[in-house]
Design a protein around this motif. Structure first.
Motif, PDB file in Angstrom:
ATOM      1  N   ASP A 180      -8.269  -5.355  13.637  1.00 39.49           N
ATOM      2  CA  ASP A 180      -8.013  -3.911  13.552  1.00 39.49           C
ATOM      3  C   ASP A 180      -7.480  -3.632  12.152  1.00 39.49           C
ATOM      4  O   ASP A 180      -6.301  -3.375  11.945  1.00 39.49           O
ATOM      5  CB  ASP A 180      -6.968  -3.557  14.632  1.00 39.49           C
ATOM      6  N   SER A 181      -8.394  -3.711  11.205  1.00 39.21           N
ATOM      7  CA  SER A 181      -7.989  -3.758   9.800  1.00 39.21           C
ATOM      8  C   SER A 181      -8.225  -2.450   9.079  1.00 39.21           C
ATOM      9  O   SER A 181      -8.883  -1.546   9.575  1.00 39.21           O
ATOM     10  CB  SER A 181      -8.804  -4.844   9.095  1.00 39.21           C
ATOM     11  N   MET A 220      -6.095   6.722   8.635  1.00 41.86           N
ATOM     12  CA  MET A 220      -5.966   5.589   9.558  1.00 41.86           C
ATOM     13  C   MET A 220      -5.979   6.072  11.001  1.00 41.86           C
ATOM     14  O   MET A 220      -6.896   5.795  11.748  1.00 41.86           O
ATOM     15  CB  MET A 220      -4.662   4.823   9.284  1.00 41.86           C
ATOM     16  N   ASP A 257       0.552 -12.221   6.589  1.00 44.20           N
ATOM     17  CA  ASP A 257      -0.868 -12.035   6.289  1.00 44.20           C
ATOM     18  C   ASP A 257      -1.716 -12.672   7.398  1.00 44.20           C
ATOM     19  O   ASP A 257      -1.581 -13.871   7.666  1.00 44.20           O
ATOM     20  CB  ASP A 257      -1.154 -12.701   4.933  1.00 44.20           C
ATOM     21  N   GLY A 258      -2.572 -11.878   8.011  1.00 42.39           N
ATOM     22  CA  GLY A 258      -3.427 -12.370   9.090  1.00 42.39           C
ATOM     23  C   GLY A 258      -4.342 -13.499   8.644  1.00 42.39           C
ATOM     24  O   GLY A 258      -4.728 -14.354   9.452  1.00 42.39           O
ATOM     25  N   GLU A 307       0.690  -8.186  11.512  1.00 45.95           N
ATOM     26  CA  GLU A 307       0.564  -7.022  10.620  1.00 45.95           C
ATOM     27  C   GLU A 307       1.253  -7.368   9.302  1.00 45.95           C
ATOM     28  O   GLU A 307       2.421  -7.748   9.295  1.00 45.95           O
ATOM     29  CB  GLU A 307       1.207  -5.808  11.308  1.00 45.95           C
ATOM     30  N   ILE A 308       0.517  -7.209   8.208  1.00 44.93           N
ATOM     31  CA  ILE A 308       1.073  -7.625   6.912  1.00 44.93           C
ATOM     32  C   ILE A 308       2.225  -6.726   6.466  1.00 44.93           C
ATOM     33  O   ILE A 308       3.131  -7.169   5.770  1.00 44.93           O
ATOM     34  CB  ILE A 308      -0.059  -7.679   5.839  1.00 44.93           C
ATOM     35  N   PRO A 360      -4.900  -5.099   0.818  1.00 43.66           N
ATOM     36  CA  PRO A 360      -4.565  -6.267   1.649  1.00 43.66           C
ATOM     37  C   PRO A 360      -5.639  -6.608   2.684  1.00 43.66           C
ATOM     38  O   PRO A 360      -5.691  -7.727   3.185  1.00 43.66           O
ATOM     39  CB  PRO A 360      -3.257  -5.855   2.338  1.00 43.66           C
ATOM     40  N   TYR A 410     -11.071   5.218  19.128  1.00 44.31           N
ATOM     41  CA  TYR A 410     -11.075   3.910  18.457  1.00 44.31           C
ATOM     42  C   TYR A 410     -10.398   2.845  19.332  1.00 44.31           C
ATOM     43  O   TYR A 410     -10.924   1.744  19.520  1.00 44.31           O
ATOM     44  CB  TYR A 410     -10.326   4.075  17.130  1.00 44.31           C
ATOM     45  N   TYR A 412     -13.269   9.641  10.723  1.00 44.87           N
ATOM     46  CA  TYR A 412     -13.683   8.563   9.829  1.00 44.87           C
ATOM     47  C   TYR A 412     -14.974   8.980   9.120  1.00 44.87           C
ATOM     48  O   TYR A 412     -15.738   9.798   9.638  1.00 44.87           O
ATOM     49  CB  TYR A 412     -13.912   7.251  10.599  1.00 44.87           C
ATOM     50  N   GLN A 421       0.825  -1.200   0.000  1.00 47.81           N
ATOM     51  CA  GLN A 421       0.000   0.000   0.000  1.00 47.81           C
ATOM     52  C   GLN A 421       0.865   1.258   0.000  1.00 47.81           C
ATOM     53  O   GLN A 421       2.076   1.183   0.240  1.00 47.81           O
ATOM     54  CB  GLN A 421      -0.897   0.004   1.242  1.00 47.81           C
TER      55      GLN A 421
HETATM   56  N1  SAM Z   1      -7.733   1.626  13.140  1.00 47.63           N
HETATM   57  C1  SAM Z   1      -7.430   2.172  11.910  1.00 47.63           C
HETATM   58  C2  SAM Z   1      -8.545   2.145  10.885  1.00 47.63           C
HETATM   59  O1  SAM Z   1      -9.470   1.353  10.934  1.00 47.63           O
HETATM   60  O2  SAM Z   1      -8.501   2.982   9.989  1.00 47.63           O
HETATM   61  C3  SAM Z   1      -6.190   1.637  11.382  1.00 47.63           C
HETATM   62  C4  SAM Z   1      -5.970   0.196  11.537  1.00 47.63           C
HETATM   63  S1  SAM Z   1      -4.368  -0.398  11.160  1.00 47.63           S
HETATM   64  C5  SAM Z   1      -3.417   0.856  10.602  1.00 47.63           C
HETATM   65  C6  SAM Z   1      -4.790  -1.411   9.802  1.00 47.63           C
HETATM   66  C7  SAM Z   1      -3.616  -2.288   9.417  1.00 47.63           C
HETATM   67  O3  SAM Z   1      -4.117  -3.496   8.892  1.00 47.63           O
HETATM   68  C8  SAM Z   1      -2.693  -1.685   8.370  1.00 47.63           C
HETATM   69  O4  SAM Z   1      -1.480  -1.340   8.932  1.00 47.63           O
HETATM   70  C9  SAM Z   1      -2.579  -2.800   7.321  1.00 47.63           C
HETATM   71  O5  SAM Z   1      -1.261  -2.954   6.852  1.00 47.63           O
HETATM   72  C10 SAM Z   1      -3.055  -4.014   8.100  1.00 47.63           C
HETATM   73  N2  SAM Z   1      -3.583  -5.101   7.263  1.00 47.63           N
HETATM   74  C11 SAM Z   1      -4.366  -5.004   6.162  1.00 47.63           C
HETATM   75  N3  SAM Z   1      -4.610  -6.227   5.669  1.00 47.63           N
HETATM   76  C12 SAM Z   1      -3.981  -7.121   6.478  1.00 47.63           C
HETATM   77  C13 SAM Z   1      -3.859  -8.545   6.467  1.00 47.63           C
HETATM   78  N4  SAM Z   1      -4.438  -9.281   5.520  1.00 47.63           N
HETATM   79  N5  SAM Z   1      -3.139  -9.125   7.453  1.00 47.63           N
HETATM   80  C14 SAM Z   1      -2.544  -8.378   8.433  1.00 47.63           C
HETATM   81  N6  SAM Z   1      -2.609  -7.037   8.457  1.00 47.63           N
HETATM   82  C15 SAM Z   1      -3.318  -6.408   7.510  1.00 47.63           C
END
Ligand code: SAM
Length: 282
Positions: free
Chosen positions: A155-156, A52, A137-138, A106-107, A162, A61, A225, A31
């Motif tokens: 917390d995605s 974010m 990847d979660g 965290e990816i 991703p 949040y 948001y 990203q």
């Molecule tokens: N709380 C905030 C929101 O909802 O806007 C931000 C959440 S946090 C920054 C989201 C994170 O999820 C990102 O850093 C992203 O890289 C991660 N992410 C996205 N897809 C993922 C996956 N498949 N596995 C693990 N992490 C993932």
């Protein structure tokens, strides 16, 4: 220079923040990450152009994703955070001495490293000895886990890029399997207001409802948001967020919070009629 960050709710409606200084920008294999300094929200970062986390309202949040489940089951010991690279969710979890283990998956490692540099308050507890970081990847991570976690916090990002696979039935099924018999899943549930978010919220809710025995939704006010009205899904194998809420036990812990309290816990599950009707429609 007159620089503004714009996030579009629809083609004809946007939310704008005036930028004091652009701080950093990087394109990772997952990203585009941008950090900015603003006048009203302090430092904030975006992923693929979506807000974010910012210094001013992140507490809302992170309070609501963490303290709601922790006050329903105070015996939570093993927690999985999926996403959450800014560290705010982990920071709140580490305040509970009763939690023994926190896995954060965290990816994108760059999100974590950049938040450690530019958002030190949010990321301050990622080095707590109970925390293990997995940069993968979660969706894959959760596949082979069975009856292990007491709590999973999704917390995605939004369901594009991703984060897309984190809103699928197979992922929610794997989470169900990874939870023990008292397990709770909290899902980043998007917003009920503008169509694009509403559709995603309904899809996620419909899928969770088919898998989990208890499936409720709670709301909170998130100024940056879309529409300012945001939701989390509370799904569990039996624990009910209202009937099993333990306000006294939680209050006895003496945790100081800026948004969460025992009254807002109860109130957050009382949804506006239009949201209730939307949820009943799936
Ligand atoms: N709380 C905030 C929101 O909802 O806007 C931000 C959440 S946090 C920054 C989201 C994170 O999820 C990102 O850093 C992203 O890289 C991660 N992410 C996205 N897809 C993922 C996956 N498949 N596995 C693990 N992490 C993932």
């Amino acid at each position: 220079m007159d620089l503004w960050f714009n996030e579009w709710n629809t083609d004809t409606c946007k939310f704008s923040i005036k930028i004091k200084d652009p701080i950093y920008s990087e394109k990772t294999p997952f990203q585009k990450i941008d950090f900015f300094e603003s006048y009203d929200f302090g430092i904030f970062f975006t992923l693929d152009g979506m807000m974010m986390v910012n210094e001013k309202d992140e507490f809302i949040y992170h309070d609501m994703i963490t303290h709601v489940p922790m006050s329903v089951n105070p015996n939570i010991k093993r927690v999985l955070v999926i996403g959450g690279g800014d560290g705010g969710t982990v920071r709140e979890l580490t305040r509970y001495n009763s939690i023994e283990l926190i896995h954060m998956v965290e990816i994108d490692e760059r999100v974590v490293r950049l938040c450690q540099k530019y958002l030190p308050v949010t990321s301050s507890k990622l080095e707590d000895e109970r925390v293990t970081l997995f940069f993968e990847d979660g969706i894959k991570f959760v596949k082979n886990k069975e009856s292990f976690y007491d709590l999973i916090l999704v917390d995605s990002t939004d369901p594009i890029g991703p984060g897309e696979g984190l809103f699928t039935t197979s992922f929610y099924r794997d989470c169900y399997k990874a939870l023990n018999e008292n397990g709770i899943l909290i899902n980043q549930h998007e917003s009920p207001y503008f169509d694009q978010y509403k559709e995603e919220m309904l899809k996620a809710h419909g899928k969770l409802k088919k898998i989990f025995d208890v499936c409720e939704v709670y709301q909170f006010h998130m100024p940056t948001y879309s529409s300012g009205h945001w939701l989390f899904g509370f799904a569990s194998k039996g624990l009910n967020p209202i009937k099993d809420h333990k306000p006294e036990e939680w209050e006895n812990l003496g945790l100081k919070t800026k948004y969460y309290n025992s009254q807002i816990h109860q109130g957050a599950f009382m949804l506006p009629t239009y949201v209730r009707e939307l949820l009943e429609s799936v």
